[in-house]
Design a protein around this motif. Structure first.
Motif, mmCIF file in Angstrom:
data_model
loop_
_atom_site.group_PDB
_atom_site.id
_atom_site.type_symbol
_atom_site.label_atom_id
_atom_site.label_comp_id
_atom_site.label_asym_id
_atom_site.label_seq_id
_atom_site.Cartn_x
_atom_site.Cartn_y
_atom_site.Cartn_z
ATOM 1 N N LYS A 1 0.833 -1.197 0.000
ATOM 2 C CA LYS A 1 0.000 0.000 0.000
ATOM 3 C C LYS A 1 0.876 1.258 0.000
ATOM 4 C CE LYS A 1 -3.777 2.536 0.678
ATOM 5 N NZ LYS A 1 -4.783 2.747 -0.361
ATOM 6 N N ARG A 2 1.930 1.243 0.804
ATOM 7 C CA ARG A 2 2.835 2.394 0.858
ATOM 8 C C ARG A 2 3.527 2.619 -0.487
ATOM 9 N NH1 ARG A 2 5.990 3.738 6.301
ATOM 10 N NH2 ARG A 2 4.191 4.283 7.568
ATOM 11 N N ALA A 3 3.906 1.522 -1.134
ATOM 12 C CA ALA A 3 4.548 1.633 -2.449
ATOM 13 C C ALA A 3 3.581 2.226 -3.465
ATOM 14 C CB ALA A 3 5.030 0.257 -2.902
ATOM 15 N N ASP A 4 2.311 1.790 -3.444
ATOM 16 C CA ASP A 4 1.290 2.328 -4.350
ATOM 17 C C ASP A 4 1.066 3.821 -4.111
ATOM 18 O OD1 ASP A 4 1.020 -0.227 -5.321
ATOM 19 O OD2 ASP A 4 -0.817 -0.680 -4.179
ATOM 20 N N VAL A 5 1.020 4.196 -2.827
ATOM 21 C CA VAL A 5 0.817 5.607 -2.460
ATOM 22 C C VAL A 5 1.974 6.455 -2.977
ATOM 23 C CG1 VAL A 5 0.832 7.198 -0.491
ATOM 24 C CG2 VAL A 5 -0.703 5.233 -0.483
ATOM 25 N N GLU A 6 3.186 5.955 -2.826
ATOM 26 C CA GLU A 6 4.366 6.697 -3.285
ATOM 27 C C GLU A 6 4.331 6.904 -4.800
ATOM 28 O OE1 GLU A 6 7.731 8.930 -2.681
ATOM 29 O OE2 GLU A 6 6.322 8.094 -1.205
ATOM 30 N N GLN A 7 3.925 5.880 -5.541
ATOM 31 C CA GLN A 7 3.822 5.990 -6.997
ATOM 32 C C GLN A 7 2.768 7.034 -7.392
ATOM 33 O OE1 GLN A 7 5.764 4.569 -9.413
ATOM 34 N NE2 GLN A 7 6.975 3.977 -7.634
ATOM 35 N N ALA A 8 1.635 7.024 -6.673
ATOM 36 C CA ALA A 8 0.581 8.010 -6.945
ATOM 37 C C ALA A 8 1.091 9.428 -6.688
ATOM 38 C CB ALA A 8 -0.639 7.715 -6.077
ATOM 39 N N LYS A 9 1.821 9.617 -5.616
ATOM 40 C CA LYS A 9 2.366 10.944 -5.285
ATOM 41 C C LYS A 9 3.307 11.446 -6.382
ATOM 42 C CE LYS A 9 4.037 11.822 -1.236
ATOM 43 N NZ LYS A 9 4.876 11.575 -0.046
ATOM 44 N N ILE A 10 4.172 10.550 -6.857
ATOM 45 C CA ILE A 10 5.137 10.935 -7.898
ATOM 46 C C ILE A 10 4.400 11.351 -9.171
ATOM 47 C CG2 ILE A 10 6.948 10.045 -9.421
ATOM 48 C CD1 ILE A 10 7.810 8.250 -7.012
ATOM 49 N N ALA A 11 3.407 10.546 -9.562
ATOM 50 C CA ALA A 11 2.645 10.853 -10.778
ATOM 51 C C ALA A 11 1.856 12.153 -10.624
ATOM 52 C CB ALA A 11 1.707 9.689 -11.102
ATOM 53 N N ASN A 12 1.213 12.333 -9.479
ATOM 54 C CA ASN A 12 0.384 13.532 -9.252
ATOM 55 C C ASN A 12 1.215 14.811 -9.165
ATOM 56 O OD1 ASN A 12 -2.069 12.163 -9.245
ATOM 57 N ND2 ASN A 12 -1.955 11.701 -7.063
ATOM 58 N N SER A 13 2.469 14.687 -8.722
ATOM 59 C CA SER A 13 3.330 15.867 -8.572
ATOM 60 C C SER A 13 3.644 16.517 -9.920
ATOM 61 C CB SER A 13 4.622 15.494 -7.855
ATOM 62 O OG SER A 13 5.409 14.631 -8.665
ATOM 63 N N LYS A 14 3.446 15.763 -11.008
ATOM 64 C CA LYS A 14 3.732 16.283 -12.346
ATOM 65 C C LYS A 14 2.561 17.079 -12.926
ATOM 66 C CE LYS A 14 6.832 12.380 -13.156
ATOM 67 N NZ LYS A 14 7.020 11.084 -13.849
ATOM 68 N N ILE A 15 1.419 17.062 -12.226
ATOM 69 C CA ILE A 15 0.226 17.789 -12.693
ATOM 70 C C ILE A 15 0.147 19.126 -11.960
ATOM 71 C CG2 ILE A 15 -2.270 17.709 -12.938
ATOM 72 C CD1 ILE A 15 -2.021 14.618 -12.665
ATOM 73 N N GLU A 16 0.131 20.208 -12.694
ATOM 74 C CA GLU A 16 0.116 21.538 -12.077
ATOM 75 C C GLU A 16 -1.183 21.764 -11.310
ATOM 76 O OE1 GLU A 16 1.207 26.140 -13.319
ATOM 77 O OE2 GLU A 16 1.159 24.556 -14.836
ATOM 78 N N ASP A 17 -1.045 22.341 -10.125
ATOM 79 C CA ASP A 17 -2.206 22.591 -9.260
ATOM 80 C C ASP A 17 -2.534 24.084 -9.282
ATOM 81 O OD1 ASP A 17 -4.138 22.699 -7.332
ATOM 82 O OD2 ASP A 17 -2.949 21.836 -5.717
ATOM 83 N N HIS A 18 -3.722 24.431 -9.759
ATOM 84 C CA HIS A 18 -4.125 25.843 -9.854
ATOM 85 C C HIS A 18 -5.096 26.234 -8.733
ATOM 86 C CE1 HIS A 18 -2.166 26.339 -13.739
ATOM 87 N NE2 HIS A 18 -2.719 25.199 -14.129
ATOM 88 N N THR A 19 -5.224 25.398 -7.725
ATOM 89 C CA THR A 19 -6.175 25.670 -6.641
ATOM 90 C C THR A 19 -5.756 26.900 -5.838
ATOM 91 O OG1 THR A 19 -6.567 23.297 -6.444
ATOM 92 C CG2 THR A 19 -7.337 24.675 -4.634
ATOM 93 N N ASP A 20 -6.713 27.756 -5.515
ATOM 94 C CA ASP A 20 -6.478 28.891 -4.615
ATOM 95 C C ASP A 20 -6.681 28.401 -3.184
ATOM 96 O OD1 ASP A 20 -6.327 31.218 -3.200
ATOM 97 O OD2 ASP A 20 -8.168 32.098 -4.000
#
Length: 656
Positions: A208-227
């Motif tokens: 589960k921790r390995a899956d979470v880490e992979q998700a974090k890495i992938a998501n970090s490449k998507i720009e976040d425009h949230t205020d």
């Protein structure tokens, strides 16, 4: 629908707790914020369980979980602030008997911050395959019953009862589940099955921790425009910190206070916050910077504001500057650099700081009470600590061999600092109840004019010297008074005495020393070359260089302690280990019949492994027999004297 609907697909349990908080907004702000705190706690525990960068600290209170160094490194400041805000306002809702009634608008703002916190979480920990090109916007109209507050208010009491019943039911279900899991574990047929069960749990968690880490890495490449509303969060955080310290915005605290004589073309400026005493004199200025900005940038600006207020009123205020995430205090009149603090001082504590400016005593001129300490090394240690405080150092470490009077030395030090009016309130911390009680009795016997509070017996008493275990104080740090203020504020104690100051104390309970802004003195019998460098760092010292030390050899040479005597116990196995070839035939048969697990019977067991791996009844019987026959006796030789038996581990101790 709900603002937290976006959590449902992947994080259903977290969505449920957030929705509970949302739907209580118009029914009861108190219940809504208490539920928001519960939701936050569930999220933080999720992060500690599944993010491989986090390790749960010794004391898993929400305050400690949020303030763990690794957690603060992981969470962006503008999200951490929202978490801490919800913790603070939730604490007030749960523990404050006189909960400050918030307006609907204020409550909605806190729920919005809970929403933004979850937006960040889902963007980082959710499935990378989800389309995140569009920002999720908070919609107040999705809060249930927003247009029907009158009917809700009429049913408020009934709904609160239902909410309490749900919370109780959830707690009981949670407890039953834990008990069932424990029973299943205990009923496992063998040690092998238990180990297999634990191995399966560990393997699932690791995956589960390995899956979470992979998700974090992938998501970090998507720009976040949230205020994420950084400025609003920071202001809310500072307001909450002030309220916890007993300040009232609009009365004892004024915002955007105009000042003149600034070094600018207009000469005008506006102080973010000014904290006043009952006579309208400024006690402190607070310069607030953006969350993403280093608060140190505000140091010079805050100093200039303090200069202006001093010219206008004749009183120089204490300086605070903060970005909400970090805060520093600077009492520049008395010297010493700015330092990190966990919160603001109360009005009384600030007045005490300002009054002490008139009192800058020569600590070396105060006599040390010879009725408390009369030995040269005790007097030397006290003088060394006083000299450190005179140099504006905030902490010191005294290393003294066991039996040489560490507690009496601490008592005499407190006596001098109280007479010099440097210390009004002191706190003595130890790791065991018996040591706290011993210190309490010793202080009462030797410090005649002070009042004492043993926090293990009465947490509501008021005095000058307080006594507690580390564990108890960790719990008290987060407690609230009936009026919603903190029971123990940042500036409550002027001196903290840390008994047995060594690595384990620092690791488990270091948050105490970061929370209280006080002078520190550490006491330990650990030899100076064995004290961990982290412990020296806690007291601002170079590794291996305590403020003063008095070791065992010197105490023996001075005649204050007697040297230990070594006795050789004539048990061959304990000295040399066991060799199969040297056993009798009967002993070999017994050796072969022992359960060695999956391994073949070994040819020998070394002396170092005798008690670690081979709990031998005969050996222990012989050792105890030798002790009973040759140990020191009392009462005419009929009774064994005070004795300590060292065991390798808990199992070994039980076996003995």
């Amino acid at each position: 629908m709900s603002n937290f609907q976006f959590l449902e697909p992947e994080f259903k349990s977290l969505a449920t707790t957030a929705k509970e908080a949302e739907k209580l907004v118009y029914i009861s702000p108190q219940f809504a914020l208490a539920a928001a705190r519960t939701s936050l706690e569930n999220l933080v525990l999720w992060l500690y369980q599944y993010d491989k960068k986090l390790t749960q600290p010794y004391d898993a209170s929400l305050h400690n979980l949020l303030n763990d160094i690794k957690f603060k490194d992981l969470i962006p400041p503008y999200i951490w602030d929202k978490m801490d805000n919800i913790r603070m306002v939730g604490n007030s809702a749960v523990h404050g008997k006189k909960f400050k009634q918030l307006t609907t608008e204020e409550t909605v703002r806190h729920i919005q911050h809970l929403f933004l916190m979850y937006v960040w979480f889902e963007r980082n920990y959710g499935s990378p395959s989800k389309d995140r090109s569009q920002s999720i916007i908070f919609n107040p109209k999705l809060i249930p019953n927003a247009d029907n507050t009158q009917q809700i208010t009429a049913n408020k009491e009934q709904l609160q009862k239902e909410t309490e019943a749900k919370e109780k039911q959830f707690a009981e279900q949670h407890k039953a589940l834990r008990e069932r899991e424990q029973k299943l574990f205990e009923l496992s047929a063998s040690l092998e099955e238990r180990e297999k069960l634990l191995a399966n749990i560990d393997a699932e968690l690791a995956q589960k921790r390995a899956d979470v880490e992979q998700a974090k890495i992938a998501n970090s490449k998507i720009e976040d425009h949230t205020d994420y509303k950084e400025d609003e969060t920071r202001k809310l955080k500072i307001d909450l910190m002030l309220e916890e310290a007993g300040w009232e915005i609009g009365t004892t605290v004024r915002e955007e206070v105009a000042v003149t004589s600034m070094p600018s073309p207009s000469g005008k400026g506006a102080v973010d916050y000014v904290l006043y005493d009952a006579n309208g004199l400024p006690l402190a200025v607070v310069e607030a910077k953006r969350t993403s900005t280093d608060p140190d940038i505000g140091q010079q600006q805050a100093k200039l504001y303090a200069d202006c207020l001093e010219q206008q009123t004749g009183q120089r205020p204490v300086i605070f500057y903060t970005n909400g995430y970090k805060a520093r205090i600077w009492n520049d009149v008395q010297g010493g650099p700015p330092r990190l603090v966990h919160g603001f001082y109360t009005q009384t504590e600030l007045k005490r700081l300002i009054e002490r400016r008139k009192n800058n005593p020569d600590l070396g001129s105060f006599p040390i009470n010879a009725e408390i300490v009369e030995r040269y090394y005790q007097t030397r240690a006290i003088k060394a600590m006083l000299a450190a405080y005179q140099r504006k150092e905030r902490a010191g470490l005294l290393i003294m061999a066991t039996g040489t009077g560490k507690t009496r030395t601490a008592i005499a030090l407190v006596d001098v600092l109280m007479k010099a009016n440097v210390v009004q309130k002191a706190l003595f911390l130890a790791d065991r109840t018996s040591l706290v009680n011993q210190a309490h009795n010793a202080f009462k016997a030797n410090l005649k004019d002070a009042s004492f509070v043993n926090l293990l017996e009465d947490k509501n008493q008021v005095g000058r010297v307080y006594f507690s275990t580390y564990q108890t104080m960790m719990g008290l740090i987060d407690e609230m008074n009936a009026d919603g203020t903190r029971k123990f504020g940042t500036g409550m104690f002027d001196l903290i005495i840390i008994d047995e100051a060594h690595r384990s104390v620092y690791q488990k309970f270091g948050e105490i020393f970061k929370y209280f802004d006080s002078l520190l003195v550490g006491l330990t019998a650990t030899p100076r070359d064995e004290v961990d460098r982290d412990t020296y760092a806690l007291f601002g010292l170079e590794s291996g260089v305590p403020t003063d030390y008095y070791d065992l050899d010197q105490a023996i040479a001075d005649g204050y302690l007697v040297p230990p005597k070594a006795y050789s116990v004539p048990l061959k196995f304990m000295r040399e280990g066991v060799k199969y070839d040297e056993l009798s035939e009967e002993e070999k048969q017994h050796w072969d019949s022992l359960n060695w697990g999956d391994e073949d019977a070994p040819e020998e067991v070394s002396a170092s492994k005798i008690n670690k791996e081979l709990f031998n009844t005969g050996t222990i019987d012989l050792m105890l027999k030798h002790l009973m026959e040759n140990g020191i006796k009392t009462e005419g030789g009929d009774r064994l004297g005070k004795t300590i038996i060292f065991a390798v581990n808990q199992k070994h101790a039980q076996f003995i």
